[in-house]
Design an enzyme around this catalytic site. Structure first.
Site, PDB file in Angstrom:
ATOM      1  N   GLY A  10       0.801  -1.231   0.000  1.00 15.06           N
ATOM      2  CA  GLY A  10       0.000   0.000   0.000  1.00 15.06           C
ATOM      3  C   GLY A  10       0.824   1.267   0.000  1.00 15.06           C
ATOM      4  N   ARG A  12       4.090   4.016  -1.140  1.00 11.68           N
ATOM      5  CA  ARG A  12       4.480   4.668  -2.409  1.00 11.68           C
ATOM      6  C   ARG A  12       5.188   3.667  -3.317  1.00 11.68           C
ATOM      7  NH1 ARG A  12       4.843   8.684   1.329  1.00 11.68           N
ATOM      8  NH2 ARG A  12       6.689   7.696   2.213  1.00 11.68           N
ATOM      9  N   ARG A  35      -0.296  -3.314   6.133  1.00 10.53           N
ATOM     10  CA  ARG A  35      -0.211  -3.353   7.598  1.00 10.53           C
ATOM     11  C   ARG A  35      -1.505  -3.932   8.208  1.00 10.53           C
ATOM     12  NH1 ARG A  35       2.094   0.253  11.453  1.00 10.53           N
ATOM     13  NH2 ARG A  35       2.765   1.783   9.918  1.00 10.53           N
ATOM     14  N   THR A 100      15.088   0.657   3.740  1.00  8.92           N
ATOM     15  CA  THR A 100      16.302   1.285   4.266  1.00  8.92           C
ATOM     16  C   THR A 100      16.108   1.643   5.745  1.00  8.92           C
ATOM     17  OG1 THR A 100      15.566   3.484   3.589  1.00  8.92           O
ATOM     18  CG2 THR A 100      16.920   2.250   2.015  1.00  8.92           C
ATOM     19  N   PRO A 123      20.063  -0.649  -1.251  1.00  2.69           N
ATOM     20  CA  PRO A 123      19.373   0.553  -0.801  1.00  2.69           C
ATOM     21  C   PRO A 123      18.832   1.365  -1.969  1.00  2.69           C
ATOM     22  CG  PRO A 123      21.750   0.842  -0.672  1.00  2.69           C
ATOM     23  CD  PRO A 123      21.510  -0.588  -1.056  1.00  2.69           C
ATOM     24  N   HIS A 155      15.499  14.217  -0.558  1.00  2.00           N
ATOM     25  CA  HIS A 155      14.316  13.365  -0.697  1.00  2.00           C
ATOM     26  C   HIS A 155      13.050  14.118  -0.303  1.00  2.00           C
ATOM     27  CE1 HIS A 155      17.321  10.115  -0.822  1.00  2.00           C
ATOM     28  NE2 HIS A 155      16.385   9.414  -1.444  1.00  2.00           N
ATOM     29  N   HIS A 156      11.940  13.522  -0.637  1.00  2.00           N
ATOM     30  CA  HIS A 156      10.594  14.028  -0.338  1.00  2.00           C
ATOM     31  C   HIS A 156      10.348  14.212   1.167  1.00  2.00           C
ATOM     32  CE1 HIS A 156       9.554   9.809   0.712  1.00  2.00           C
ATOM     33  NE2 HIS A 156      10.445   9.539  -0.227  1.00  2.00           N
ATOM     34  N   LYS A 159       9.981  11.077   3.798  1.00  2.00           N
ATOM     35  CA  LYS A 159      11.024  10.101   4.118  1.00  2.00           C
ATOM     36  C   LYS A 159      11.376  10.161   5.604  1.00  2.00           C
ATOM     37  CE  LYS A 159      15.429   8.182   2.552  1.00  2.00           C
ATOM     38  NZ  LYS A 159      14.886   6.807   2.574  1.00  2.00           N
ATOM     39  N   THR A 166      21.000   4.965   0.330  1.00  2.50           N
ATOM     40  CA  THR A 166      21.913   5.133  -0.814  1.00  2.50           C
ATOM     41  C   THR A 166      23.115   5.978  -0.412  1.00  2.50           C
ATOM     42  OG1 THR A 166      19.985   5.074  -2.250  1.00  2.50           O
ATOM     43  CG2 THR A 166      22.038   5.876  -3.221  1.00  2.50           C
TER      44      THR A 166
HETATM   45  N1  NDP Z   1      15.915   0.285  -2.342  1.00  3.36           N
HETATM   46  C1  NDP Z   1      15.299   1.200  -3.111  1.00  3.36           C
HETATM   47  O1  NDP Z   1      15.540   1.284  -4.349  1.00  3.36           O
HETATM   48  C2  NDP Z   1      14.300   2.102  -2.490  1.00  3.36           C
HETATM   49  C3  NDP Z   1      14.035   1.981  -1.156  1.00  3.36           C
HETATM   50  N2  NDP Z   1      13.033   2.713  -0.599  1.00  3.36           N
HETATM   51  C4  NDP Z   1      12.744   2.406   0.787  1.00  3.36           C
HETATM   52  O2  NDP Z   1      11.559   1.611   0.809  1.00  3.36           O
HETATM   53  C5  NDP Z   1      10.860   1.828   2.032  1.00  3.36           C
HETATM   54  C6  NDP Z   1       9.409   2.207   1.727  1.00  3.36           C
HETATM   55  O3  NDP Z   1       9.390   3.461   1.080  1.00  3.36           O
HETATM   56  P1  NDP Z   1       7.992   4.120   0.681  1.00  3.36           P
HETATM   57  O4  NDP Z   1       7.188   3.170  -0.150  1.00  3.36           O
HETATM   58  O5  NDP Z   1       8.312   5.466   0.143  1.00  3.36           O
HETATM   59  O6  NDP Z   1       7.316   4.274   2.118  1.00  3.36           O
HETATM   60  P2  NDP Z   1       5.777   4.218   2.529  1.00  3.36           P
HETATM   61  O7  NDP Z   1       5.694   4.744   3.912  1.00  3.36           O
HETATM   62  O8  NDP Z   1       4.950   4.829   1.456  1.00  3.36           O
HETATM   63  O9  NDP Z   1       5.460   2.652   2.525  1.00  3.36           O
HETATM   64  C7  NDP Z   1       5.839   1.788   3.561  1.00  3.36           C
HETATM   65  C8  NDP Z   1       4.759   0.731   3.691  1.00  3.36           C
HETATM   66  O10 NDP Z   1       5.117  -0.174   4.735  1.00  3.36           O
HETATM   67  C9  NDP Z   1       3.998  -0.335   5.591  1.00  3.36           C
HETATM   68  N3  NDP Z   1       4.387  -0.557   6.992  1.00  3.36           N
HETATM   69  C10 NDP Z   1       5.065   0.296   7.777  1.00  3.36           C
HETATM   70  N4  NDP Z   1       5.245  -0.211   9.014  1.00  3.36           N
HETATM   71  C11 NDP Z   1       4.636  -1.414   8.992  1.00  3.36           C
HETATM   72  C12 NDP Z   1       4.482  -2.431   9.961  1.00  3.36           C
HETATM   73  N5  NDP Z   1       4.989  -2.314  11.205  1.00  3.36           N
HETATM   74  N6  NDP Z   1       3.812  -3.566   9.590  1.00  3.36           N
HETATM   75  C13 NDP Z   1       3.336  -3.699   8.348  1.00  3.36           C
HETATM   76  N7  NDP Z   1       3.452  -2.754   7.373  1.00  3.36           N
HETATM   77  C14 NDP Z   1       4.109  -1.633   7.704  1.00  3.36           C
HETATM   78  C15 NDP Z   1       3.241   0.971   5.497  1.00  3.36           C
HETATM   79  O11 NDP Z   1       1.892   0.786   5.867  1.00  3.36           O
HETATM   80  P3  NDP Z   1       1.024   2.052   6.342  1.00  3.36           P
HETATM   81  O12 NDP Z   1       0.906   2.930   5.129  1.00  3.36           O
HETATM   82  O13 NDP Z   1      -0.267   1.455   6.779  1.00  3.36           O
HETATM   83  O14 NDP Z   1       1.801   2.680   7.464  1.00  3.36           O
HETATM   84  C16 NDP Z   1       3.408   1.343   4.032  1.00  3.36           C
HETATM   85  O15 NDP Z   1       2.430   0.776   3.236  1.00  3.36           O
HETATM   86  C17 NDP Z   1      11.657   2.901   2.775  1.00  3.36           C
HETATM   87  O16 NDP Z   1      12.525   2.269   3.679  1.00  3.36           O
HETATM   88  C18 NDP Z   1      12.455   3.577   1.660  1.00  3.36           C
HETATM   89  O17 NDP Z   1      13.620   4.188   2.118  1.00  3.36           O
HETATM   90  C19 NDP Z   1      12.292   3.585  -1.310  1.00  3.36           C
HETATM   91  C20 NDP Z   1      12.534   3.780  -2.628  1.00  3.36           C
HETATM   92  C21 NDP Z   1      13.575   3.062  -3.333  1.00  3.36           C
HETATM   93  O1  LIG Z   2      12.691   6.730   0.710  1.00  2.00           O
HETATM   94  C1  LIG Z   2      12.878   6.924  -0.510  1.00  2.00           C
HETATM   95  O2  LIG Z   2      12.039   7.494  -1.216  1.00  2.00           O
HETATM   96  C2  LIG Z   2      14.109   6.406  -1.109  1.00  2.00           C
HETATM   97  N1  LIG Z   2      14.901   5.691  -0.357  1.00  2.00           N
HETATM   98  C3  LIG Z   2      16.087   5.031  -0.771  1.00  2.00           C
HETATM   99  C4  LIG Z   2      17.244   5.425   0.111  1.00  2.00           C
HETATM  100  O3  LIG Z   2      17.054   5.605   1.330  1.00  2.00           O
HETATM  101  O4  LIG Z   2      18.366   5.507  -0.392  1.00  2.00           O
HETATM  102  C5  LIG Z   2      16.345   5.098  -2.239  1.00  2.00           C
HETATM  103  C6  LIG Z   2      15.782   6.273  -2.971  1.00  2.00           C
HETATM  104  O5  LIG Z   2      16.690   7.342  -2.916  1.00  2.00           O
HETATM  105  C7  LIG Z   2      14.393   6.676  -2.531  1.00  2.00           C
END
Ligand code: NDP
Ligand SMILES: O=C(O)C1=N[C@H](C(=O)O)C[C@H](O)C1
Length: 268
Positions: A10, A12, A35, A100, A123, A155-156, A159, A166
């Site tokens: 659910g 981003r 969640r 991350t 990451p 970042h946005h 975060k 990264t």
């Molecule tokens: N490796 C890569 O290339 C990238 C890594 N990332 C990383 O990915 C992660 C997610 O980013 P993003 O999608 O922007 O974040 P979001 O907050 O949009 O999404 C995180 C999701 O995890 C769920 N969640 C959080 N805590 C729990 C829990 N305790 N139990 C179950 N579900 C949970 C959230 O649910 P709810 O909405 O209900 O809280 C939400 O749907 C971050 O750590 C980010 O840094 C991001 C982009 C690229």
């Molecule tokens: O949280 C994000 O959005 C992103 N997280 C990753 C990070 O922590 O490096 C990768 C990307 O930059 C987007």
């Protein structure tokens, strides 16, 4: 057909991942987890992500998702990671981790799990950042101790971890190339009467605002010149596509800990 289960469906990234799986030939969505207690529970994952109905209902059980999948993809938050990794391990299903902000214990658990199941952890799943890491190592080796190193990331506003995963990885790569211990030389932001810069320092600066998808610069500042290696992501699609590619690659690998370099075949 590679059956993929998405944890954090659910979020981003979760929505982007659903789209990326639907768009990738040879892959299909097998499970999508949100969640416990989420208002999204019971909805169709494709409708949530805007792909049209996929026939996969959003659930809240990582273990059930693991049982239904050939590989899991985790993009959640550190608070959800332990449960997700345990589900993959118990079902002996490979896992692709994008989350991350994991702490030392959690990174250790990832290494332990990798003795039993294939694990890929990056990451940043973009090809561009994988290349930027290589370029940063090359530059650090060539420039040596004469140039100061600062890593700047933006970042946005949503975060929650800083510096980004990264930026940390870029720091590890540069520190390794320079023969420094990152924990000993890292400096996270500056304020007040800091004194002159220590030549060994690797600095990190984090900017948060608006809808910035993800930007990273490694700055090498010397006397009379400076070099900047910059990557700018303009869409989360690039991360999602890379993670799905990694997941499809991972199902054919033996247990072990892999990174995006292995996925892209850049290990020479
Ligand atoms: N490796 C890569 O290339 C990238 C890594 N990332 C990383 O990915 C992660 C997610 O980013 P993003 O999608 O922007 O974040 P979001 O907050 O949009 O999404 C995180 C999701 O995890 C769920 N969640 C959080 N805590 C729990 C829990 N305790 N139990 C179950 N579900 C949970 C959230 O649910 P709810 O909405 O209900 O809280 C939400 O749907 C971050 O750590 C980010 O840094 C991001 C982009 C690229
Ligand atoms: O949280 C994000 O959005 C992103 N997280 C990753 C990070 O922590 O490096 C990768 C990307 O930059 C987007």
């Amino acid at each position: 057909m590679t059956r993929i289960g998405i944890l954090g469906a659910g979020g981003r990234m979760g929505r982007e991942l659903i789209q990326a799986v639907a768009a990738r030939p040879g892959a299909e969505l097998a499970a999508a987890v949100v969640r416990p207690g989420s208002a999204m529970l019971g909805r169709d994952a494709g409708e949530l992500a805007g792909t049209g109905t996929l026939g996969v209902t959003l659930g809240d059980d990582p273990a059930a998702a693991a049982a239904a999948s050939d590989v899991l993809i985790d993009f959640t938050l550190p608070a959800a990671f332990d449960t997700n990794l345990a589900a993959a391990r118990a079902a002996r299903v490979p896992i692709t981790v994008g989350t991350t902000g994991l702490d030392g214990r959690q990174l250790g658990a990832l290494e332990t799990a990798a003795r039993e199941i294939p694990v890929v952890f990056a990451p940043n799943y973009s090809s561009g950042v994988t290349l930027a890491c290589r370029l940063a190592a090359l530059a650090a080796r060539a420039l040596g101790d004469e140039f100061d190193v600062e890593i700047i990331e933006a970042h946005h506003r949503h975060k929650v971890d800083a510096p980004s995963g990264t930026a940390r990885r870029l720091g590890e790569v540069v520190a390794g190339a320079l023969g420094r211990d990152l924990d000993a030389v890292a400096c996270y932001g500056r304020e007040g009467h800091t004194g002159a810069r220590d030549a060994q320092t690797i600095g990190f600066q984090s900017i948060r605002g608006g809808d910035i998808v993800g930007e990273h610069t490694v700055l090498f500042a010397g006397e009379g010149e400076r070099i900047e290696i910059t990557h700018r992501a303009s869409s989360r699609r690039t991360f999602a596509g890379g993670a799905v590619r990694a997941a499809c690659w991972l199902v054919a690998q033996p247990p072990g800990r892999y990174g995006m370099e292995e996925v892209l075949g850049l290990t020479d």
